[in-house]
Scaffold this motif. Structure first.
Motif, PDB file in Angstrom:
ATOM      1  N   THR A   1       0.793  -1.207  -0.141  1.00  0.00           N
ATOM      2  CA  THR A   1      -0.297   0.299  -0.097  1.00  0.00           C
ATOM      3  C   THR A   1       0.899   1.411   0.354  1.00  0.00           C
ATOM      4  OG1 THR A   1       0.332  -0.062   2.738  1.00  0.00           O
ATOM      5  CG2 THR A   1      -1.764  -1.405   1.617  1.00  0.00           C
ATOM      6  N   GLN A   2       0.678   2.939  -0.815  1.00  0.00           N
ATOM      7  CA  GLN A   2       1.044   4.029   0.004  1.00  0.00           C
ATOM      8  C   GLN A   2       1.872   3.601   1.432  1.00  0.00           C
ATOM      9  OE1 GLN A   2      -0.745   6.832  -2.125  1.00  0.00           O
ATOM     10  NE2 GLN A   2      -0.123   6.814  -3.615  1.00  0.00           N
ATOM     11  N   GLU A   3       1.185   3.871   2.128  1.00  0.00           N
ATOM     12  CA  GLU A   3       1.461   3.857   3.108  1.00  0.00           C
ATOM     13  C   GLU A   3       3.015   2.725   3.792  1.00  0.00           C
ATOM     14  OE1 GLU A   3      -0.219   4.101   7.753  1.00  0.00           O
ATOM     15  OE2 GLU A   3      -1.026   2.376   7.004  1.00  0.00           O
ATOM     16  N   GLU A   4       2.466   1.492   3.175  1.00  0.00           N
ATOM     17  CA  GLU A   4       3.562   0.631   3.462  1.00  0.00           C
ATOM     18  C   GLU A   4       4.554   0.634   2.493  1.00  0.00           C
ATOM     19  OE1 GLU A   4       0.802  -3.296   4.409  1.00  0.00           O
ATOM     20  OE2 GLU A   4       1.536  -3.147   2.492  1.00  0.00           O
TER      21      GLU A   4
END
Length: 386
Positions: free
Chosen positions: A221-224
């Protein structure tokens, strides 16, 4: 002094130049030593090795107030740790494969050469500021695919992130923490935007590999992605800086081994493994048991802070012959500083380039000034006269 004050004494800045007598005291006091603050220290090799691989030991920190972002995979337990670590490491390819290592080594050798251009006989340099500190930032920028004109941004963000890990225990950390959080947010946002630019338009770098992963099950994900890239910078940075700087300091303190390495550079990989044992970049790791756990006849209650003193285990005479002797040709060197494959490659390249210049170099200050951080121990400056 009593053994229940050992942690306070180990983290006392006055003992940063030489904590090893305290580690010997720790091993002598028993495999598990309770401290006045309720934590437990473990300093013997076999107990540390067992606890590092015990699934009942959690790496997740105890809650210290509101958490604003998901912790990076170093602070997650399996299976989530394994999933994210596997995804994060995939763009590196198998780091042990000769082709991948050679490609990375070529890039690192070139960066090393660029950093060493100003070095000349008769000049005084600071091994940290002039060499060991900028090297891993530049390497991770090139691996991620950061444009060269933006590399100074990463130097600034790295400064803020590292400063937050290197504060005095009694100091007010509010401003440092704020600057670190801001750097983490800015750097994460920058990398996510850069990864988006690479989506469908890949180049040969890690962000392109992250952004163009065809399998949805393997996609970050973008956060990851942001957290993982930030982690690669921080984890790779501190380990590498300390490993290189401790290496130069150790070689200059042992000129007979330095001379041996100058004559036989093929010994360098074994010498780096011995540096990881003798003067490791990471001295301690904290773990939290998720259940009551028995260690050598002592019960450690669930939720207790357990400090595994890796650098003490690395000097345990029950595991290592003459543990306080620096021996670059030490056989079967099963030290406790695992991981850090990139740091190894960087240290081998950096020390290999520096060694020819160290034969006539001298330490300007011994012991040098150290960082505040007792867990990630290394000199803050290392001035040498070439």
């Amino acid at each position: 002094m009593d053994s229940d004050t050992l942690l306070a004494r180990i983290t006392d800045y006055a003992n940063r130049p030489n904590p090893y007598p305290l580690y010997a005291e720790l091993r002598g006091a028993g495999p598990v030593v309770r401290q006045t603050d309720g934590s437990c220290l473990v300093g013997t090799y076999h107990e540390i090795a067992a606890l590092l691989h015990d699934p009942r030991m959690s790496v997740a920190p105890r809650s210290r107030g509101e958490v604003t972002h998901k912790p990076p995979f170093l602070r997650l337990d399996d299976p989530e740790h394994h999933r994210l670590r596997t995804l994060a490491m995939r763009p590196f390819g198998p780091l042990h494969s000769p082709g991948r290592v050679d490609a990375m080594r070529g890039e690192i050798d070139q960066i090393t050469k660029e950093l060493m251009e100003p070095f000349e006989a008769g000049r005084q340099i600071d091994v940290v500021d002039d060499f060991a500190y900028p090297l891993p930032v530049t390497v991770i920028c090139r691996l991620l695919g950061v444009p060269r004109e933006d590399e100074p941004l990463f130097r600034a963000w790295s400064d803020a992130l590292v400063a937050a890990a290197d504060v005095r225990p009694e100091a007010d950390t509010t401003e440092t923490d704020k600057a670190s959080d801001q750097a983490r947010i800015e750097m994460g946002g920058y990398l996510v935007n850069l990864a988006e630019q690479r989506r469908g338009n890949p180049s040969d770098d890690m962000l392109s590999a992250f952004a163009n992963e065809p399998d949805p099950a393997l996609r970050l994900t973008q956060e990851e992605l942001a957290e993982t890239a930030v982690l690669l910078l921080i984890a790779g940075h501190e380990t590498t800086v300390n490993l290189i700087t401790n290496g130069v300091l150790t070689f200059l303190r042992h000129p007979e081994h330095l001379d041996h390495l100058r004559r036989d550079p093929d010994l360098l990989p074994r010498a780096v493994e011995e540096l990881l044992r003798y003067e490791p970049p990471v001295h301690m790791r904290e773990r939290i048991p998720r259940a009551d756990i028995d260690v050598a006849g002592t019960t450690i209650p669930e939720g207790t802070s357990v400090v595994l003193v890796l650098a003490s285990g690395n000097r345990d005479p029950m595991q290592f012959h003459e543990p306080d002797r620096f021996g670059p040709t030490r056989p079967d060197n099963q030290h406790l500083c695992h991981g850090a494959p990139l740091a190894r490659i960087e240290a081998q390249a950096a020390l290999g380039a520096l060694i020819p210049h160290l034969g006539t170099a001298r330490l300007v200050e011994d012991p040098p000034p150290y960082r505040q951080n007792a867990m990630l121990r290394g000199p803050r400056h290392l001035p040498i006269q070439l």
